[in-house]
Design a protein around this motif. Sequence first.
Motif, PDB file in Angstrom:
ATOM      1  N   LEU A 245      -0.053  10.298  12.939  1.00 20.50           N
ATOM      2  CA  LEU A 245       1.321   9.806  13.000  1.00 20.50           C
ATOM      3  C   LEU A 245       1.569   8.754  11.920  1.00 20.50           C
ATOM      4  O   LEU A 245       2.607   8.749  11.263  1.00 20.50           O
ATOM      5  CB  LEU A 245       1.605   9.209  14.369  1.00 20.50           C
ATOM      6  N   THR A 246       0.593   7.852  11.761  1.00 18.31           N
ATOM      7  CA  THR A 246       0.745   6.793  10.767  1.00 18.31           C
ATOM      8  C   THR A 246       0.776   7.398   9.358  1.00 18.31           C
ATOM      9  O   THR A 246       1.565   6.976   8.508  1.00 18.31           O
ATOM     10  CB  THR A 246      -0.411   5.796  10.890  1.00 18.31           C
ATOM     11  N   ALA A 247      -0.049   8.423   9.133  1.00 19.69           N
ATOM     12  CA  ALA A 247      -0.058   9.098   7.831  1.00 19.69           C
ATOM     13  C   ALA A 247       1.302   9.730   7.568  1.00 19.69           C
ATOM     14  O   ALA A 247       1.849   9.623   6.464  1.00 19.69           O
ATOM     15  CB  ALA A 247      -1.157  10.149   7.799  1.00 19.69           C
ATOM     16  N   VAL A 248       1.862  10.360   8.581  1.00 20.14           N
ATOM     17  CA  VAL A 248       3.183  10.980   8.429  1.00 20.14           C
ATOM     18  C   VAL A 248       4.221   9.918   8.093  1.00 20.14           C
ATOM     19  O   VAL A 248       5.053  10.098   7.187  1.00 20.14           O
ATOM     20  CB  VAL A 248       3.577  11.723   9.728  1.00 20.14           C
ATOM     21  N   GLN A 249       4.136   8.778   8.794  1.00 20.46           N
ATOM     22  CA  GLN A 249       5.091   7.705   8.512  1.00 20.46           C
ATOM     23  C   GLN A 249       4.979   7.217   7.074  1.00 20.46           C
ATOM     24  O   GLN A 249       5.977   6.941   6.427  1.00 20.46           O
ATOM     25  CB  GLN A 249       4.869   6.540   9.482  1.00 20.46           C
ATOM     26  N   PHE A 250       3.732   7.139   6.584  1.00 18.51           N
ATOM     27  CA  PHE A 250       3.543   6.683   5.209  1.00 18.51           C
ATOM     28  C   PHE A 250       4.109   7.682   4.209  1.00 18.51           C
ATOM     29  O   PHE A 250       4.610   7.315   3.165  1.00 18.51           O
ATOM     30  CB  PHE A 250       2.054   6.415   4.937  1.00 18.51           C
ATOM     31  N   ARG A 251       4.015   8.966   4.537  1.00 19.30           N
ATOM     32  CA  ARG A 251       4.582   9.958   3.631  1.00 19.30           C
ATOM     33  C   ARG A 251       6.100   9.889   3.631  1.00 19.30           C
ATOM     34  O   ARG A 251       6.741  10.005   2.604  1.00 19.30           O
ATOM     35  CB  ARG A 251       4.116  11.355   4.014  1.00 19.30           C
ATOM     36  N   LEU A 252       6.649   9.708   4.837  1.00 19.36           N
ATOM     37  CA  LEU A 252       8.107   9.698   4.950  1.00 19.36           C
ATOM     38  C   LEU A 252       8.726   8.452   4.328  1.00 19.36           C
ATOM     39  O   LEU A 252       9.879   8.466   3.919  1.00 19.36           O
ATOM     40  CB  LEU A 252       8.522   9.787   6.426  1.00 19.36           C
ATOM     41  N   GLN A 253       7.953   7.363   4.254  1.00 14.03           N
ATOM     42  CA  GLN A 253       8.538   6.106   3.782  1.00 14.03           C
ATOM     43  C   GLN A 253       9.111   6.226   2.374  1.00 14.03           C
ATOM     44  O   GLN A 253      10.057   5.540   2.024  1.00 14.03           O
ATOM     45  CB  GLN A 253       7.505   4.982   3.827  1.00 14.03           C
ATOM     46  N   LYS A 254       8.547   7.152   1.575  1.00 15.16           N
ATOM     47  CA  LYS A 254       9.016   7.268   0.198  1.00 15.16           C
ATOM     48  C   LYS A 254      10.492   7.615   0.141  1.00 15.16           C
ATOM     49  O   LYS A 254      11.184   7.334  -0.821  1.00 15.16           O
ATOM     50  CB  LYS A 254       8.215   8.347  -0.528  1.00 15.16           C
ATOM     51  N   ARG A 255      10.976   8.253   1.229  1.00 14.41           N
ATOM     52  CA  ARG A 255      12.365   8.693   1.218  1.00 14.41           C
ATOM     53  C   ARG A 255      13.343   7.579   1.550  1.00 14.41           C
ATOM     54  O   ARG A 255      14.512   7.679   1.223  1.00 14.41           O
ATOM     55  CB  ARG A 255      12.558   9.809   2.256  1.00 14.41           C
ATOM     56  N   TRP A 256      12.856   6.565   2.266  1.00 14.24           N
ATOM     57  CA  TRP A 256      13.868   5.589   2.712  1.00 14.24           C
ATOM     58  C   TRP A 256      13.491   4.129   2.506  1.00 14.24           C
ATOM     59  O   TRP A 256      14.324   3.251   2.711  1.00 14.24           O
ATOM     60  CB  TRP A 256      14.210   5.815   4.190  1.00 14.24           C
ATOM     61  N   VAL A 257      12.260   3.851   2.113  1.00 14.24           N
ATOM     62  CA  VAL A 257      11.886   2.453   1.945  1.00 14.24           C
ATOM     63  C   VAL A 257      12.078   2.039   0.496  1.00 14.24           C
ATOM     64  O   VAL A 257      11.580   2.692  -0.407  1.00 14.24           O
ATOM     65  CB  VAL A 257      10.426   2.223   2.386  1.00 14.24           C
ATOM     66  N   HIS A 258      12.857   0.964   0.288  1.00 14.80           N
ATOM     67  CA  HIS A 258      13.106   0.465  -1.062  1.00 14.80           C
ATOM     68  C   HIS A 258      12.355  -0.829  -1.281  1.00 14.80           C
ATOM     69  O   HIS A 258      12.569  -1.788  -0.551  1.00 14.80           O
ATOM     70  CB  HIS A 258      14.605   0.195  -1.268  1.00 14.80           C
TER      71      HIS A 258
END
Lengths: 337, 419
Positions: A322-335
Amino acid sequence: MAVTRTPLTGNSSSAATAAASDALGGASKAGSGERPSLARRVVARHGHPREWVWGYLMVAPLALGLAGFYLWPIVQSVYYSFTSWGAFGGQQWAGLANYRAFLSDPQLPKAAWNTVLYSLLLLASIPASIVFAALLNQVRGRSVGLYRTLYFIPVVSMPAAVAMVWRWLYNGDYGLINYLLSLVGIHGPHWVSDGRFAVYAMALVGIWAVVGYNMIIFAAGLKGIPRHYYEAAELDGAGRVRQFFSITLPLLSPSIFFVSVITVISGLQMFDYVLLMLGRSNPALADSKTIAYLFYEYVFLDNEQGMGCAIAVVLTVVLLLLTAVQFRLQKRWVHYA
Amino acid sequence: MTRKLSALLCAAALVAAASACSSASSAAGGGDATGPVTLTYGIWDPNQKPAMQQIVSAFEKLHPNITVNIELTPNADYWQKLQTEAASGTAPDVFWMSTTRIGLYAGQGQLLPLTGRSGFDNSPFPASLNSIYTVGGKQYGMPKDYDTIGLWYNKKLFDAAGVAYPTAAWTWQDVIDASKKLTDPAKGTWGIASPDWTQENLYNDIYQAGGWVVSPDKKSSGFTDAKTLAGIQYALDFITKYKTSPTAQQMTDTDPSQLFASGKVAMFTDGDWDALTYKNAPGLQADVAPLPAGPQGRATVINGLANVIYARTPHAAAAWEFVRFLGGQQANAIQAASGAVIPAYHGLGDAWVKAMPQFHLQTFVDQLDHAVPYPVSANTGPWATADQTILDQIWAGKLSLSAGAQQLKSTTDADLAKG
């Protein structure tokens, strides 16, 4: 009953914390260009390796403790998850039997759903914390400390004491919450002894307990946003709401990401409120068990330590994924600014 | 210089922390068989510690070469700690044992048998208690105290409703009739509290109905026996049929003993251990009567603690001397005088009974005549936990008694089969 988290799952959360903060640090490093890291520059300037020796010596007490009390138990737990235990030790190799038994446990689907539901509900603490942090940011003068303390008290309170007080508040016949509801003509349910409400009741306490902690992180994040962005936005004619969504939220996204990772990890490990607010004999218990509570039952009530280790391993793997997925997804919304 | 100093301090702190962990285990040792011996005595009840200390002092006077250290661990951590210690060979030499764990500890070779030791005599103790602590034909526990169940009632509520106080002649029907008269929804008072608690409520009803929980060979459970079900049905009817008891949800939110202590409930079957609570409850005028007779007559569950010897103690002879003393008249008389528990030793209940003259505590002693041993097996914990979860569902109305009984039977039998 005093409740402590297992070393295995407890460590996974601290490891992820480290990983998350590393990611934040890593991002700012990328922003500063090609310059070599601080440590390397120090060594280059002084030139002798004794600094390194001292560095390792200083880290040694903590590193040895970490290895002895966290890393080694993790290795052991993985090994024990393939063994079957007697009540007084003497484990035997059992192969995948524990995993098979756990995955076919009829209680598993319900417990897995409760765990996920609780974690999702706990995520509601993030918008709440942002609002409180933004409001707190507006407060000027001495009262800031007072508000900060008030919101932080639940974080430093003993979970056992918190659970006892909330259990009393939630009491179906004599509780304060149902009394207040009765004033407006609502007949409140038995919050913590009715399977339809117990998970939500526990999640509310979980949110209440974590808002203060999240708020401090968001408050720090807000402080890091330069004021001139807002001044520029004002000149361009942006209102308060527009400023919040176009400046505050994007620049707060690293903090939001960090908090959401932590929240999911702690939510999936939820155990203490089930034992302390519901108790071992409760008509709502069968509908409200979490994965970590199943772990408790197997290990401490049924003496099946091998099975408990298998559950801990499964939970840790799920958390890592789950944490790995969150890290991948962060590229889309974390500035990162 | 300062850097070196601080590193040194760190290292020192680490060593201190590491050594603090290991010092605890060495306390159990203490000389060879001929020299002075130090025993560790594990208990969990802080209220009983003064009495235990008195007993230890009396014992040490008789045996100057034996020292006994009492190790008090709160009940919440006691079993977890004991199990870990037993696994690593460091459990106390002598410790308290409960009926639900004796099968596990004796069956897994963690205890020394007492039967056959010089001077072993279990005749002063209730036979039902001796039988619980006998595993595979050998007795492992020296009974320490016992408890039985009685029908506690609130005199004020009985007077207000004009109902005569319960007597030894009462039957189930008398309790049902009284509970109806004593229930007053307007005032928020109930006739009786009938939770799904096994020791305080259901097991007694099951035995009064002529049913059974675990077979004598410990291989099957009696939850589908019609008489067993009649006992459970009687307890359940107070909630579902007569509506004279608070619901399962209400009794989960507010403990029935609290409801009774605060005058919300007129009758409650409960153990002697709550006598002190009811004595200290403000405004409560309570008393206790024998449990009512069911279709098959009278019955109460008897439960109690025992003193046991750890199998891997290096001081077996000294430990036995101590346990023999704990099972003797002098030690039991000290326990009786403390008023905390009913001593297991025959005829020493008087001092305990006199400790609270406002209650007919003699009821609990007299009921020994029809006491049934608390049902146990080789590993009671797993099925007792599973049963409670199923009973909770029945009590909450989510599971019918007949369907629930099938589940109780299959889960319990599966756990019994594991031994």
